[in-house]
Design a protein around this motif. Structure first.
Motif, short mmCIF file in Angstrom:
data_model
loop_
_atom_site.label_atom_id
_atom_site.label_comp_id
_atom_site.label_asym_id
_atom_site.label_seq_id
_atom_site.Cartn_x
_atom_site.Cartn_y
_atom_site.Cartn_z
N GLU A 89 0.85 -1.19 0.00
CA GLU A 89 0.00 0.00 0.00
C GLU A 89 0.89 1.24 0.00
OE1 GLU A 89 -3.88 1.50 -0.11
OE2 GLU A 89 -3.23 -0.59 0.01
N LYS A 93 -1.41 6.69 1.96
CA LYS A 93 -2.71 6.49 1.32
C LYS A 93 -3.69 5.92 2.32
CE LYS A 93 -4.88 4.59 -2.82
NZ LYS A 93 -4.66 3.83 -4.06
N GLN A 95 -6.86 3.94 4.07
CA GLN A 95 -7.28 2.55 3.96
C GLN A 95 -8.54 2.43 3.11
OE1 GLN A 95 -8.02 0.70 7.70
NE2 GLN A 95 -8.55 -1.30 6.82
N THR A 96 -8.58 1.43 2.26
CA THR A 96 -9.74 1.15 1.43
C THR A 96 -10.54 0.01 2.05
OG1 THR A 96 -8.57 1.83 -0.57
CG2 THR A 96 -10.54 0.48 -0.87
N ASN A 97 -11.82 0.22 2.22
CA ASN A 97 -12.68 -0.81 2.80
C ASN A 97 -13.35 -1.63 1.71
OD1 ASN A 97 -12.21 0.05 5.49
ND2 ASN A 97 -13.74 1.67 5.25
N PRO A 100 -14.18 -1.51 -3.62
CA PRO A 100 -15.04 -0.47 -4.20
C PRO A 100 -15.41 -0.75 -5.66
CG PRO A 100 -13.19 0.50 -3.01
CD PRO A 100 -12.91 -0.98 -3.12
#
Length: 319
Positions: A89, A93, A95-97, A100
Motif C-alpha cells: 500500500e 494512502k 485505507q480502502t474498505n 469499491p
C-alpha cells in the motif's frame, strides 16, 4: 431399395410404419422435456450449495468480513496470474474498505454491458452491493430472477431491482418432435421508483414556443435517454426498445450462467482467458433458432473508435 423422393412416395404400409416412428419421436420429446425439468430442479439443489460462497463474496466486497491471511492464500493448483503479485500500500494512502465498485467494474469489463452503461449510469451503479440469482420453487412454473441489491442512494427508493425470466421445456404444439430445453419465453422487469429529478432513463429538453407576436412560452419535454436501467423495462415497451427480445434473453442467460457466478474474473478482467462457446442449447434458451445470436465471448475486442449509440439503436450481442 431407397426412396429419395420423400415420404409421400412411400408405399402405404411403409407410411404407416413411419407414422408409428413419429409417434415414438414425440414420446421421446416428452421424456426429454422431463429431463430438462429434472435438470432445472438439480440446478436449484446446487444453488443452495453455491449460496454460502456468494454470501461470503458479498461480505468481503462490502467490507462486512475482512478475509484472514489463510483465506487470502491461493489454494488452487494453478498459477494465479498477475493478480497473485501483491503490492505494498502506498505510504500515506488512506485505507480502502471492501472492494469499491466491484460490480460496476465487472459489468464494464463485459463488452455488451460496457456499451450499455453511460456515465450517468455509473454514478448509480456505484451503489450496487450484490447481484443474486433466485430460482423458482419446485412446485412453481420454471423461471429465474436476477436481483440487483443496492444500498441507500440519491437516485431511487428501491432496495432491490429485479428481472425475472419465465421458461419452459415442453415441446411446442407446432413442433411436437423437439424439446427445446429450458427455453426462455418471456421476461418481466420491475418498476423503478426514481427520486425527483434523478431518473437517468429520461432526459428533459427545454423548448420555447411563440404565442402571438411578443409572447414566448417555455415548456419542457421528456424523452427516453439511453441507459443501462432500461434493462428493467419490458423489451416491447417504448422505454425498453434499445434491447431486442433475443438480446434481452441472452443477457438473462449470461447473468445467470456466467457473470454472477464468475464475477471476480470479470472484475480483474481475467475472463478473457475463458471462452464460452456457442451451442444449440444456449441459442434455443436465448429465444429459439430464429433468434439465434452469437454467445458473448470473452475475447479481446478489436481496437477502434467506439460507436456512440442512441435510444433509437438496437443493441446486439453480435459485436
Amino acid at each position: 431399395m431407397s426412396w429419395s423422393g420423400g415420404a409421400q412416395h412411400l408405399p402405404l404400409a411403409v407410411k404407416q410404419r413411419v407414422k408409428a416412428l413419429k409417434n415414438l419421436q414425440a414420446q421421446y420429446a416428452q421424456v426429454e422435456a422431463q429431463f430438462y425439468r429434472d435438470f432445472h430442479d438439480l440446478e436449484k439443489k446446487y444453488a443452495a450449495f453455491y449460496q454460502p460462497l456468494f454470501d461470503k463474496r458479498s461480505e468481503i466486497v462490502n467490507a462486512i468480513h475482512e478475509p484472514t491471511e489463510g483465506e487470502c492464500q491461493w489454494q488452487v493448483g494453478v498459477q494465479e496470474g498477475a493478480w497473485g503479485e501483491m503490492e505494498r500500500e502506498p505510504v500515506g494512502k488512506g485505507q480502502t474498505n471492501g472492494i469499491p465498485h466491484f460490480w460496476l467494474t465487472a459489468f464494464k469489463n463485459v463488452k455488451i454491458l460496457g456499451r450499455m452503461i453511460r456515465q450517468h449510469d455509473e454514478l448509480v451503479l456505484e451503489h450496487l452491493e450484490d447481484v443474486k440469482i433466485k430460482f423458482s420453487g419446485f412446485e412453481e412454473p420454471m423461471s429465474f430472477t436476477i436481483e440487483f441489491i443496492f444500498k441507500s442512494n440519491e437516485y431511487f427508493f428501491n432496495e432491490v431491482l429485479t428481472k425475472t425470466y419465465q421458461m419452459r421445456s415442453d415441446p411446442d404444439d407446432s413442433d411436437p418432435f423437439f424439446s427445446k430445453g429450458p427455453e426462455i419465453i418471456s421476461s418481466t422487469g420491475c418498476e423503478i421508483y426514481w427520486k425527483v429529478g434523478k431518473n437517468v432513463t429520461v432526459k428533459t429538453s427545454k423548448l420555447q414556443k411563440c404565442e402571438g407576436r411578443s409572447s414566448v412560452v417555455s415548456t419542457t419535454r421528456k424523452m427516453p435517454s439511453y441507459s443501462f436501467f432500461t434493462f428493467f423495462y419490458p423489451p416491447d415497451s417504448p422505454e425498453g426498445r434499445v434491447l431486442d427480445v433475443a438480446t434481452d434473453y441472452k443477457l438473462g442467460y449470461f447473468f445467470r450462467e456466467v457473470l454472477v457466478p464468475k464475477s471476480v474474473l470479470f472484475f480483474t478482467n481475467e475472463a478473457s482467458e475463458y471462452k464460452y462457446e456457442s451451442s444449440d442449447d444456449e441459442a434455443r434458451e436465448a429465444g429459439g433458432e430464429e433468434k439465434k445470436v452469437e454467445v458473448i465471448r470473452n475475447e479481446e475486442p478489436e481496437k477502434g473508435p467506439e460507436k456512440d449509440l442512441d435510444p433509437e439503436e438496437t443493441v446486439s450481442l453480435q459485436q
